[in-house]
Design a protein around this motif. Structure first.
Motif, PDB file in Angstrom:
ATOM      1  N   LYS A 113      55.108  44.934  38.035  1.00 41.83           N
ATOM      2  CA  LYS A 113      55.359  44.177  39.259  1.00 41.83           C
ATOM      3  C   LYS A 113      56.575  44.700  40.004  1.00 41.83           C
ATOM      4  CE  LYS A 113      53.147  40.024  37.655  1.00 41.83           C
ATOM      5  NZ  LYS A 113      53.239  38.644  37.267  1.00 41.83           N
ATOM      6  N   LYS A 136      49.423  45.813  40.380  1.00 41.59           N
ATOM      7  CA  LYS A 136      50.042  44.522  40.703  1.00 41.59           C
ATOM      8  C   LYS A 136      51.472  44.697  41.199  1.00 41.59           C
ATOM      9  CE  LYS A 136      47.033  41.925  37.820  1.00 41.59           C
ATOM     10  NZ  LYS A 136      46.644  41.497  36.543  1.00 41.59           N
ATOM     11  N   SER A 158      49.044  45.356  46.910  1.00 37.88           N
ATOM     12  CA  SER A 158      49.871  44.272  46.348  1.00 37.88           C
ATOM     13  C   SER A 158      51.351  44.382  46.715  1.00 37.88           C
ATOM     14  CB  SER A 158      49.742  44.275  44.820  1.00 37.88           C
ATOM     15  OG  SER A 158      50.174  45.535  44.306  1.00 37.88           O
TER      16      SER A 158
END
Length: 189
Positions: A113, A136, A158
């Motif tokens: 992330k 992600k 994302s």
């Protein structure tokens, strides 16, 4: 902390029972060239500066590692290859985690992330960064890839944030691909 700091270890295999490699554990191990994990490793955290200034040449990050902490592999003068398990659970590459190494290419696991400040900075041999389209990844922080040899980069949909100087002094960067369905909200070049 500091378990083997500065020792003359040349090779070590970490057993599956280890879940956390603590701060400075193998820092400055100038003879440490080969570091391995068992295939059933349960390691979750690679701590701050745990391998910095060691002589490891390559590393395969086990599946269950969720965090590579600040400076974990920074200033490893022989580190050329970093691989991640295909089912990697890694979520954060922290500040300066791989800075000042000889990594040539990196494939970012799709669960990540955040790529933090200076994560790959001054990796001047780094020319290929692969980020999967189903990634992600949400944040590429300040100076994350500054001073690298990256030639092109594809931003996943994302991604919401690119920090200040994230690609500063990337003299070979010619192509940046941003998808039409991008969620990118902030670019701080």
């Amino acid at each position: 902390e500091n378990a083997f700091n500065g020792s003359s270890i040349e090779h070590i295999t970490i057993p599956p029972t280890v879940t956390h490699i603590c701060e400075n554990s193998f820092h400055g191990c100038n003879n440490l060239h080969k570091f391995e994990f068992t295939s059933d490793s349960r390691l979750e955290i690679i701590g701050k500066d745990s391998f910095s200034y060691s002589s490891i040449e390559s590393i395969t990050i086990p599946t269950h590692v969720k965090l590579i902490d600040e400076g974990a592999f920074s200033f490893c003068p022989n580190l050329k290859r970093v691989e991640f398990a295909s089912d990697s659970e890694l979520q954060i590459i922290s500040k300066s985690a791989f800075s000042n190494t000889l990594i040539e290419e990196i494939s970012i696991p799709k669960q990540i992330k955040q790529i933090s400040n200076y994560a790959f900075s001054s990796c001047n041999k780094l020319h290929k960064v692969e980020i999967l389209c189903d990634s992600k990844l949400e944040f590429i922080d300040s100076n994350a890839f500054s001073g690298t040899g990256i030639e092109k980069i594809s931003i996943p949909s994302s991604l919401t944030f690119i920090g200040i100087n994230a690609f500063l002094n990337c003299r070979f960067l010619k192509t940046i691909k941003i998808p039409k369905d991008s969620n990118l909200k902030e670019i701080h070049f």
